[in-house]
Write a protein that holds these residues in place. Structure first.
Motif, short mmCIF file in Angstrom:
data_model
loop_
_atom_site.label_atom_id
_atom_site.label_comp_id
_atom_site.label_asym_id
_atom_site.label_seq_id
_atom_site.Cartn_x
_atom_site.Cartn_y
_atom_site.Cartn_z
N THR A 118 -6.53 8.51 6.00
CA THR A 118 -7.97 8.52 6.26
C THR A 118 -8.65 7.35 5.56
O THR A 118 -9.47 6.66 6.14
CB THR A 118 -8.59 9.85 5.80
N PHE A 119 -8.29 7.13 4.30
CA PHE A 119 -8.84 6.03 3.50
C PHE A 119 -8.61 4.70 4.21
O PHE A 119 -9.52 3.86 4.32
CB PHE A 119 -8.16 6.06 2.12
N LEU A 120 -7.41 4.48 4.73
CA LEU A 120 -7.11 3.23 5.44
C LEU A 120 -7.86 3.14 6.77
O LEU A 120 -8.35 2.07 7.13
CB LEU A 120 -5.61 3.09 5.68
N SER A 121 -7.94 4.24 7.48
CA SER A 121 -8.59 4.21 8.80
C SER A 121 -10.08 3.91 8.72
O SER A 121 -10.68 3.48 9.70
CB SER A 121 -8.36 5.53 9.54
N GLU A 122 -10.67 4.11 7.55
CA GLU A 122 -12.10 3.85 7.38
C GLU A 122 -12.40 2.43 6.91
O GLU A 122 -13.55 2.09 6.66
CB GLU A 122 -12.69 4.87 6.40
N SER A 123 -11.38 1.59 6.82
CA SER A 123 -11.59 0.19 6.43
C SER A 123 -12.37 -0.51 7.53
O SER A 123 -12.05 -0.38 8.71
CB SER A 123 -10.24 -0.52 6.24
N ALA A 127 -10.11 -7.65 4.94
CA ALA A 127 -10.06 -7.79 3.47
C ALA A 127 -10.13 -6.42 2.78
O ALA A 127 -9.40 -6.17 1.82
CB ALA A 127 -11.20 -8.68 2.98
N ILE A 128 -10.98 -5.54 3.27
CA ILE A 128 -11.08 -4.20 2.70
C ILE A 128 -9.79 -3.44 2.92
O ILE A 128 -9.26 -2.79 2.00
CB ILE A 128 -12.29 -3.44 3.28
N ARG A 129 -9.22 -3.54 4.10
CA ARG A 129 -7.96 -2.84 4.38
C ARG A 129 -6.85 -3.34 3.46
O ARG A 129 -6.10 -2.56 2.89
CB ARG A 129 -7.56 -3.00 5.84
N VAL A 133 -4.75 -1.08 0.85
CA VAL A 133 -3.29 -0.97 0.89
C VAL A 133 -2.73 -1.29 -0.49
O VAL A 133 -1.88 -0.57 -1.02
CB VAL A 133 -2.68 -1.88 1.98
N ALA A 134 -3.22 -2.36 -1.11
CA ALA A 134 -2.75 -2.75 -2.44
C ALA A 134 -3.05 -1.66 -3.47
O ALA A 134 -2.21 -1.35 -4.32
CB ALA A 134 -3.39 -4.07 -2.86
N ALA A 135 -4.23 -1.06 -3.39
CA ALA A 135 -4.59 0.00 -4.34
C ALA A 135 -3.70 1.22 -4.18
O ALA A 135 -3.24 1.81 -5.16
CB ALA A 135 -6.06 0.38 -4.16
N ILE A 136 -3.42 1.60 -2.95
CA ILE A 136 -2.56 2.75 -2.68
C ILE A 136 -1.16 2.50 -3.22
O ILE A 136 -0.59 3.33 -3.94
CB ILE A 136 -2.51 3.05 -1.16
#
Length: 147
Positions: A118-123, A127-129, A133-136
Motif C-alpha cells: 500500500t505504501f508503495l502504491s501511494e507513491s 523519486a518518492i517511490r 523502496v530504499a526505506a523499506i
C-alpha cells in the motif's frame, strides 16, 4: 458486476452518516481494499456498496439505489466481493533492491507486506517511490551476505 470471487456472511448496524445511511459491520474486514466495490444481500434487497475500512471498524456505504434497514437497526447479510483479497505481487523494483542488499521479503508477515504494498502504491512520483523502496529495504533484517 464482474463475477464474484468471495462471499462473506456479515452482520452489523445501520448508522446515519452525513450523506446517507452507513452499514457498520460488527467485525472489521481485514485484507480487503478500502473503497473496494461489492454488493450486499440484506433482507430481500441487493445493494451495491463500497467498503470503507478504518482502524477499528469496517463501514459499507451504499453506492447506489437500494433499500437498507432503518438507522439504529441491526442487520445480517452476505457481502459479495468481485475482486477478493488484495493482490500480494511484489513489484520488481522492490524485489531487485532487496536482493541487491541481501534482504528477503519473505521475512515480512502478511500485515507488513500489505502495508508495504500500500505504501508503495501511494507513491506519486518516481523519486518518492525510489525513496520508499530504499526505506523499506533498509528496515528489513539482513538474511544473506551482500554480493
Amino acid at each position: 458486476m464482474p463475477s464474484t470471487s468471495l462471499s462473506l456472511s456479515v452482520t452489523g448496524t445501520v448508522s446515519q452518516g452525513p450523506d446517507g445511511p452507513l452499514l457498520v459491520l460488527s467485525q472489521r474486514l481485514d485484507g480487503h481494499d478500502t473503497f473496494l466495490k461489492g454488493s450486499l444481500d440484506v433482507g430481500s434487497a441487493t445493494v451495491p456498496v463500497r467498503i470503507l475500512t478504518l482502524d477499528d471498524v469496517t463501514v459499507l456505504r451504499p453506492a447506489g439505489d437500494g433499500q437498507v434497514p432503518d438507522p439504529g437497526t441491526g442487520w445480517q447479510g452476505t457481502l459479495h466481493l468481485p475482486h477478493g483479497l488484495r493482490p500480494r505481487a511484489i513489484p520488481p523494483d522492490l524485489q531487485e533492491m532487496a536482493g541487491d542488499e541481501g534482504r528477503s521479503l519473505e521475512t515480512l508477515d502478511e500485515a507488513e507486506l500489505r502495508y508495504v504494498l500500500t505504501f508503495l502504491s501511494e507513491s506519486t512520483t518516481t523519486a518518492i517511490r525510489q525513496a520508499r523502496v530504499a526505506a523499506i529495504v533498509s528496515a528489513m533484517p539482513a538474511t544473506t551476505e551482500r554480493p
